[in-house]
Design a protein around this motif. Sequence first.
Motif, short mmCIF file in Angstrom:
data_model
loop_
_atom_site.label_atom_id
_atom_site.label_comp_id
_atom_site.label_asym_id
_atom_site.label_seq_id
_atom_site.Cartn_x
_atom_site.Cartn_y
_atom_site.Cartn_z
N ARG A 90 34.99 57.43 -14.87
CA ARG A 90 35.60 58.53 -14.13
C ARG A 90 35.02 58.63 -12.72
O ARG A 90 33.98 58.05 -12.39
N ARG A 91 35.72 59.42 -11.92
CA ARG A 91 35.26 59.68 -10.55
C ARG A 91 33.86 60.28 -10.59
O ARG A 91 33.54 61.08 -11.47
N ARG A 92 33.04 59.92 -9.62
CA ARG A 92 31.65 60.38 -9.60
C ARG A 92 31.30 61.03 -8.28
O ARG A 92 32.03 60.92 -7.29
N GLN A 93 30.13 61.65 -8.25
CA GLN A 93 29.54 62.13 -7.01
C GLN A 93 28.39 61.20 -6.66
O GLN A 93 27.67 60.74 -7.55
N GLU A 145 39.79 54.20 -11.94
CA GLU A 145 39.07 54.73 -13.10
C GLU A 145 38.58 53.63 -14.03
O GLU A 145 38.79 53.65 -15.25
N SER A 175 25.87 52.00 -9.29
CA SER A 175 25.04 53.05 -9.88
C SER A 175 23.79 52.40 -10.45
O SER A 175 23.85 51.28 -10.98
N ASN A 222 28.57 55.67 -19.40
CA ASN A 222 27.23 56.11 -19.01
C ASN A 222 26.16 55.45 -19.86
O ASN A 222 25.13 54.98 -19.35
N SER A 262 27.36 52.68 -2.10
CA SER A 262 28.51 53.50 -2.48
C SER A 262 29.42 53.70 -1.28
O SER A 262 29.19 54.62 -0.47
N GLY A 296 29.83 59.16 -13.53
CA GLY A 296 30.66 60.35 -13.76
C GLY A 296 31.26 60.39 -15.15
O GLY A 296 32.13 61.21 -15.41
#
Length: 248
Positions: free
Chosen positions: A128-131, A108, A75, A92, A241, A86
Amino acid sequence: MNDDPMNALGLLPLAGRLAWWGTSWLRGHVGPDDLLDAVLAGDVTHVVLGPEEPSGLLSALADLRTRGATAFGASFPAEGDLVGLGGPREFNDAALDVGEAVVVLGCETGLVPARVGPTVEWTRLEARRRQVPDVGEADRDLRSALIASAQLLADLDVARWRPEIADRLMNLRHRPSLVAAPGVPTRCVDLAARALQALEIADLALEDDGSALSVHEIDQRRGALTPLARAGRRALVAACSPEGWPPE
């Protein structure tokens, strides 16, 4: 062309190197020595900090594999654009502070790098899971942003205040020569190189607002470059990714 493999490896940000080579290692394409050489890329050492005692990078990655890790994804967030993240907030915020992070798929967990002299310290946090951006869409958006930004910068007479940027825009085929891990799709290697090129152009053009003639010109310049930087970050996330990679 870059003849030094360590320099070529170092062109990709830390999170991108770990995403590419760590995933290749998890999938059995490279051994531990190749993994470490590629991720360190000339650094003295990398350590991982977490709930337990600090550990070496390879030991920490082996532990993550035991815990169910299936791939590593990168990311590259910026203020107002948490692309590839996520949550939770602690992860973050840590990623945003340094502008990059790795999400460990399957367990995770996230890793956030920080340089301490010649050493890199990776802090292990919950993630956490992300897009992630679609590779094809990110590719199209980057191409569009480059064309639009080049035109706007030409209108702002970029050759007058930053001639080296004008040279780069005139020679977009001259991209960083990246060393890709086995298993990384060719399309993603090319996308990463163009993303880094776009981010370099944006960074250079925003480096010195003092050369602008007015506040209005500064705003115009930023207006031309903000979409380019955003598209570059999203393209780099897509390229790094594995959960979104197209089949070769």
